[in-house]
Design an enzyme around this catalytic site. Sequence first.
Site, PDB file in Angstrom:
ATOM      1  N   ASP A  49       0.782  -1.247   0.000  1.00 10.42           N
ATOM      2  CA  ASP A  49       0.000   0.000   0.000  1.00 10.42           C
ATOM      3  C   ASP A  49       0.812   1.294   0.000  1.00 10.42           C
ATOM      4  O   ASP A  49       0.504   2.219   0.771  1.00 10.42           O
ATOM      5  CB  ASP A  49      -0.961   0.005   1.209  1.00 10.42           C
ATOM      6  CG  ASP A  49      -2.005  -1.110   1.143  1.00 10.42           C
ATOM      7  OD1 ASP A  49      -1.984  -1.892   0.176  1.00 10.42           O
ATOM      8  OD2 ASP A  49      -2.822  -1.210   2.082  1.00 10.42           O
ATOM      9  N   ASP A  87      -4.581  -0.802  -1.812  1.00  7.91           N
ATOM     10  CA  ASP A  87      -5.864  -0.692  -1.129  1.00  7.91           C
ATOM     11  C   ASP A  87      -6.832  -0.078  -2.151  1.00  7.91           C
ATOM     12  O   ASP A  87      -6.488   0.929  -2.800  1.00  7.91           O
ATOM     13  CB  ASP A  87      -5.669   0.238   0.086  1.00  7.91           C
ATOM     14  CG  ASP A  87      -6.563  -0.089   1.265  1.00  7.91           C
ATOM     15  OD1 ASP A  87      -6.831  -1.283   1.522  1.00  7.91           O
ATOM     16  OD2 ASP A  87      -7.001   0.864   1.954  1.00  7.91           O
ATOM     17  N   HIS A  89     -10.806   0.665  -2.511  1.00  6.50           N
ATOM     18  CA  HIS A  89     -12.164   0.660  -1.973  1.00  6.50           C
ATOM     19  C   HIS A  89     -13.196   1.256  -2.926  1.00  6.50           C
ATOM     20  O   HIS A  89     -12.890   2.173  -3.688  1.00  6.50           O
ATOM     21  CB  HIS A  89     -12.219   1.442  -0.656  1.00  6.50           C
ATOM     22  CG  HIS A  89     -11.327   0.880   0.415  1.00  6.50           C
ATOM     23  ND1 HIS A  89     -11.338  -0.448   0.784  1.00  6.50           N
ATOM     24  CD2 HIS A  89     -10.405   1.475   1.224  1.00  6.50           C
ATOM     25  CE1 HIS A  89     -10.457  -0.638   1.756  1.00  6.50           C
ATOM     26  NE2 HIS A  89      -9.876   0.497   2.035  1.00  6.50           N
ATOM     27  N   HIS A  93     -17.434   2.992   0.947  1.00 11.11           N
ATOM     28  CA  HIS A  93     -16.994   1.705   1.519  1.00 11.11           C
ATOM     29  C   HIS A  93     -17.333   1.622   3.008  1.00 11.11           C
ATOM     30  O   HIS A  93     -17.306   2.624   3.724  1.00 11.11           O
ATOM     31  CB  HIS A  93     -15.485   1.540   1.308  1.00 11.11           C
ATOM     32  CG  HIS A  93     -14.979   0.174   1.609  1.00 11.11           C
ATOM     33  ND1 HIS A  93     -14.315  -0.137   2.768  1.00 11.11           N
ATOM     34  CD2 HIS A  93     -15.060  -0.981   0.900  1.00 11.11           C
ATOM     35  CE1 HIS A  93     -13.998  -1.424   2.753  1.00 11.11           C
ATOM     36  NE2 HIS A  93     -14.434  -1.953   1.635  1.00 11.11           N
ATOM     37  N   HIS A 122     -10.632   6.877   1.857  1.00  6.90           N
ATOM     38  CA  HIS A 122      -9.277   6.734   1.311  1.00  6.90           C
ATOM     39  C   HIS A 122      -9.263   5.676   0.216  1.00  6.90           C
ATOM     40  O   HIS A 122     -10.118   4.789   0.180  1.00  6.90           O
ATOM     41  CB  HIS A 122      -8.285   6.354   2.420  1.00  6.90           C
ATOM     42  CG  HIS A 122      -8.560   4.992   3.007  1.00  6.90           C
ATOM     43  ND1 HIS A 122      -9.519   4.770   3.968  1.00  6.90           N
ATOM     44  CD2 HIS A 122      -8.000   3.777   2.741  1.00  6.90           C
ATOM     45  CE1 HIS A 122      -9.543   3.484   4.276  1.00  6.90           C
ATOM     46  NE2 HIS A 122      -8.643   2.858   3.541  1.00  6.90           N
ATOM     47  N   LYS A 147      -7.072  -4.977  -3.021  1.00 10.37           N
ATOM     48  CA  LYS A 147      -7.814  -5.556  -1.895  1.00 10.37           C
ATOM     49  C   LYS A 147      -8.739  -4.513  -1.299  1.00 10.37           C
ATOM     50  O   LYS A 147      -8.514  -3.310  -1.451  1.00 10.37           O
ATOM     51  CB  LYS A 147      -6.834  -6.068  -0.830  1.00 10.37           C
ATOM     52  CG  LYS A 147      -5.942  -4.977  -0.298  1.00 10.37           C
ATOM     53  CD  LYS A 147      -4.862  -5.509   0.598  1.00 10.37           C
ATOM     54  CE  LYS A 147      -3.996  -4.385   1.119  1.00 10.37           C
ATOM     55  NZ  LYS A 147      -4.704  -3.359   1.890  1.00 10.37           N
ATOM     56  N   CYS A 192      -2.117  -2.961   7.540  1.00 11.55           N
ATOM     57  CA  CYS A 192      -2.000  -3.863   6.386  1.00 11.55           C
ATOM     58  C   CYS A 192      -0.714  -4.678   6.380  1.00 11.55           C
ATOM     59  O   CYS A 192      -0.722  -5.834   5.946  1.00 11.55           O
ATOM     60  CB  CYS A 192      -2.194  -3.075   5.097  1.00 11.55           C
ATOM     61  SG  CYS A 192      -3.905  -2.484   4.965  1.00 11.55           S
TER      62      CYS A 192
HETATM   63  C1  VGL Z   1      -4.661   0.538   5.764  1.00 14.75           C
HETATM   64  C2  VGL Z   1      -6.208   1.420   7.192  1.00 14.75           C
HETATM   65  C3  VGL Z   1      -7.186   1.321   6.223  1.00 14.75           C
HETATM   66  C4  VGL Z   1      -3.242   0.118   5.547  1.00 14.75           C
HETATM   67  C5  VGL Z   1      -5.621   0.413   4.790  1.00 14.75           C
HETATM   68  O1  VGL Z   1      -2.786   0.108   4.380  1.00 14.75           O
HETATM   69  O2  VGL Z   1      -2.567  -0.188   6.545  1.00 14.75           O
HETATM   70  N1  VGL Z   1      -4.965   1.026   6.965  1.00 14.75           N
HETATM   71  N2  VGL Z   1      -6.874   0.815   5.033  1.00 14.75           N
HETATM   72 ZN    ZN Z   2      -8.321   0.817   3.489  1.00 13.06          ZN
END
Ligand code: VGL
Ligand code: ZN
Length: 245
Positions: A49, A87, A89, A93, A122, A147, A192
């Site tokens: 990410d 990431d 979404h 979401h 996000h 994901k 993540c």
């Molecule tokens: C993440 C919070 C929400 C991450 C992703 O990449 O750690 N954290 N979505």
């Molecule tokens: Zn996320």
Amino acid sequence: MTVDRREFLKGAGRSLVVAGIAGAARVAAAQTGSMKMKPTVQDVLLVIDVQNCFTPGGSLAVKEGDQVIPLINRLATAFEHVVLTQDWHTPGHISFASSHAGKKPFETTQLPYGTQVLWPDHCVQGTPGADLHKDLRIPHAELIIRKGYRKHMDSYSAFYEADGKTPTGLTGYLRDRGLTQVFLVGLATDFCVAWSAMDARKVGFGALVIEDACRGIDAGGSLAKAWADMLGAGVKRIKSADIAV
Ligand code: VGL
Ligand code: ZN
């Protein structure tokens, strides 16, 4: 993992110079410190990410999140196999606080699969915030795994969605390719990265987190808890200096 003999000998020489007439134990300790791991064809670097939303200026910016990028670019050159995650979404979401009346970011709610931390909006599919950071330069990366694209379920882990059951397909991909050990870097250490590292262990892969190539969100003690959970699951905590680049 193999110990590069030349690195070992170089380290021994250096330690003698630095330590002067050192005791044998001290020399041995210095030598241990100089032993580096050389990634093999069965190792894969999993870059989690590294996206605009998670770097300074982004909607869920991780402190110093951009500082890991040059290090990740350099580490990646030592790996034949690299997989990136993104990431990804839907608008509205379920992990977004804005989807829950009366809730603010970083509060939690109960969902059918468990407790969900609620985040600022996000990484919405197809928006600039969801793009990989422009300074990430890993042209030889072989796969980008997205994901969190199901509206009603989050997915911190690159292996399983938040119900712990729905696979992303990464396990099968790595097995099919004969990859057995995962080195993890990226954002965020306590979400993540940690969930991916623990799931890697769960399905039988070796997992090593390169800690200085990650940064955490650290909401309510989440960073310390994540490290405790990871170490308990058999994840190894290493530093970028432990890798022969
Ligand atoms: C993440 C919070 C929400 C991450 C992703 O990449 O750690 N954290 N979505
Ligand atoms: Zn996320």
